[in-house]
Design a protein around this motif. Structure first.
Motif, PDB file in Angstrom:
ATOM      1  N   VAL A 117      -6.766   3.738  -9.983  1.00 43.14           N
ATOM      2  CA  VAL A 117      -5.557   3.124 -10.539  1.00 43.14           C
ATOM      3  C   VAL A 117      -4.870   2.306  -9.458  1.00 43.14           C
ATOM      4  CG1 VAL A 117      -3.280   3.553 -11.557  1.00 43.14           C
ATOM      5  CG2 VAL A 117      -5.234   4.980 -12.212  1.00 43.14           C
ATOM      6  N   VAL A 133      -1.363  -0.335  -8.778  1.00 39.34           N
ATOM      7  CA  VAL A 133      -0.075  -0.818  -9.259  1.00 39.34           C
ATOM      8  C   VAL A 133       0.121  -2.202  -8.669  1.00 39.34           C
ATOM      9  CG1 VAL A 133       2.399  -0.393  -9.414  1.00 39.34           C
ATOM     10  CG2 VAL A 133       0.812   1.533  -9.267  1.00 39.34           C
ATOM     11  N   LEU A 155       0.041  -1.220 -14.307  1.00 35.80           N
ATOM     12  CA  LEU A 155      -1.048  -0.332 -13.910  1.00 35.80           C
ATOM     13  C   LEU A 155      -2.383  -0.958 -14.306  1.00 35.80           C
ATOM     14  CD1 LEU A 155       0.522   3.037 -15.079  1.00 35.80           C
ATOM     15  CD2 LEU A 155       0.426   2.151 -12.755  1.00 35.80           C
ATOM     16  N   VAL A 164       0.593   9.721 -10.931  1.00 37.00           N
ATOM     17  CA  VAL A 164       0.916   8.513 -11.684  1.00 37.00           C
ATOM     18  C   VAL A 164       2.033   8.798 -12.678  1.00 37.00           C
ATOM     19  CG1 VAL A 164       0.008   6.773 -13.282  1.00 37.00           C
ATOM     20  CG2 VAL A 164      -1.434   7.646 -11.414  1.00 37.00           C
TER      21      VAL A 164
END
Length: 489
Positions: A321, A323, A339, A380
């Protein structure tokens, strides 16, 4: 190996074990896969060829699972159709998918699965499982876009096989896991995310959707269930019943929550009742499997998360993941942005929509449209959405679709739809309406109008009458202004 071959070989090893039960209806693995193979034979007899698309729309019943398995065995592409959709919505999916046959237990399918279905299957010879190419579409699950038009999320046979193998790791499932399945066939993710992985493990599925919490727990005790799914609206009642019947914890090893927001205090109470059996995840139809998940150690005092009860856990071992800022730059821990996800189980693309696929899949990264942050420990947090989607009770509602339906209602001069917080459903649908001169608009009238044209879960549960919709210089509706006005009214 394709999922059809993989699952049929498992079934051949344990033919007499119970595979699925729904009330008084049960199927052994031999029964389940014999019926599935006969359904594949039925499709072939009707001229459906491997690779052709077969639409499936079912309420909760064992025959639905047999039809999905039959498509996998025969190499046909199953097109999932949510049984909550209204006829115009179903027609849009069938038109987009260009199906060869429409099969279901509700609506107006070409082949109705009713009480005579078993006799119909008996008249067709089983079709042996075929080994189609791994890159061929196995299941297409439809999800509306931000424009309100349906998009088919394509999962190939190879992708589906990866999902089925990975799910037991994410959820901590054991071989032979007995699942108290509270989901329905409305959610395509329940098929590839829970049902098929349990068959892969030689497990047992028990359909319990719609039962009140006390009967749900009673059945779990009687059936010695090891895994279940807890939707947000049912979490308080489930927690209370677990405390009433703590013996359910003797066999229960996994309690899953996903799909919609659960208030942190409700989650904390649930964890207090079930302990580290609880698993919170984040994912979407396009990711196939979860992107993030909690693990047992997260619920102890040594957890390093900023607030584990507000998080969705950390990225699973097959996913990454990021950002990013609006410019696409990676942001440091704690900062909020869109995301992006890279995972082994990402979908192959949207059916016949190359541009929309390219818009969200860039250089192997899925641009989720979700806004959030990652803390210093890697947990997250989902804080908002770039897309204008409302998630109510785990179901995705796209305001543009609801707005189109309401715009045709007599007395509605202008309309904008948005989501508002709901203790029971996570979010609920609200319509801001500019009434035509002399018109009387009520919540009941709006809900009834919408219910006749779109799925009931999409209808507004509240109406805010406004003199005009706030718009920016580009004449786009400023929905944050509407949400703030709704909160403060």
């Amino acid at each position: 190996m394709t999922p059809g071959l993989m699952l049929s070989r498992i079934a051949a090893r344990i033919p007499h074990r119970t595979a699925v039960r729904h009330g008084s209806v049960t199927r052994t693995y031999a029964d389940l896969f014999d019926h599935a193979a006969r359904f594949a034979g039925l499709l072939a007899a009707r001229g459906v060829r491997p690779g052709d698309r077969v639409a499936l729309m079912f309420d909760n019943r064992v025959e639905a699972l047999e039809c999905y398995l039959g498509c996998l065995l025969g190499g046909f592409t199953a097109v999932h159709v949510n049984d909550r959709l209204r006829p115009p919505e179903v027609a849009a999916v069938l038109d987009d998918a260009r199906v060869s046959l429409f099969v279901g237990s509700t609506g107006d399918p070409d082949l109705l699965v009713d009480n005579g279905f078993a006799d119909l299957l008996a008249r067709h010879a089983p079709l042996p499982a075929v080994d189609v190419g791994g890159d061929r579409p196995a299941i297409i699950g439809y999800t509306s876009g931000t424009t309100g038009t349906p998009k088919g999320v394509v999962m190939t046979h190879a992708n589906l096989a990866r999902i089925i193998r990975h799910m037991p790791v994410h959820y901590g499932l054991r071989v032979g896991s007995r699942c108290a399945f509270t989901g329905t066939f409305s959610f395509v993710a329940g098929i590839w995310g829970v049902m098929l992985p349990h068959l892969f493990l030689g497990g047992e599925l028990s359909f319990l959707a719609g039962l009140p919490a006390d009967e749900w727990i009673d059945r779990m005790v009687a059936e010695r269930s090891q895994f279940t799914y807890v939707p947000s609206p049912l979490a308080p009642a489930f927690t209370a019943e677990v405390r009433r019947r703590p013996e359910v914890l003797r066999t229960l090893t996994g309690v899953l929550h996903s799909a919609s927001a659960m208030r942190p205090e409700v989650m904390a109470d649930l964890v207090d009742a079930v302990g580290d059996r609880f698993v919170e995840t984040w994912g979407m139809t396009e990711t196939g499997a979860p992107v993030t998940a909690t693990v047992p150690g997260d619920w102890g005092p040594d957890c390093a998360a900023d607030d584990v009860y507000a998080s969705t856990g950390r990225p699973v071992h097959i996913a990454t993941v990021r950002v990013v800022s609006p410019a696409g730059e990676d942001l440091p821990a704690g900062e909020t942005g869109e995301l992006l996800v890279n995972s082994e189980t990402l979908f192959a693309g949207y059916h016949d929509r190359p541009q929309e696929t390219a818009d969200v899949l860039r250089d192997g990264w899925l641009h989720t449209g979700d806004v959030g942050r990652v803390d210093a420990a890697g947990y997250v947090y989902i804080t908002d959405r770039l897309k204008d989607m409302v998630v109510t009770g785990g179901m995705n509602v796209y305001p543009a679709e609801v707005e189109r339906a309401l715009a045709a209602m007599p007395g509605v001069a202008d309309v904008a739809v948005f989501g508002a917080p709901s203790e029971r459903w996570g979010e609920t649908v609200v319509a801001a309406i500019v009434a035509a001169p002399g018109a009387e608009i009520t919540v009941e009238a709006v809900a009834n109008w919408a219910r006749e044209r779109i799925a009931s879960y999409k209808k507004p549960t509240d109406v805010m009458l406004v003199d005009q919709l706030p718009r920016n210089a580009a004449l786009k509706v400023r929905k944050p202004v509407l949400r703030e006005a709704y909160r403060n009214r």
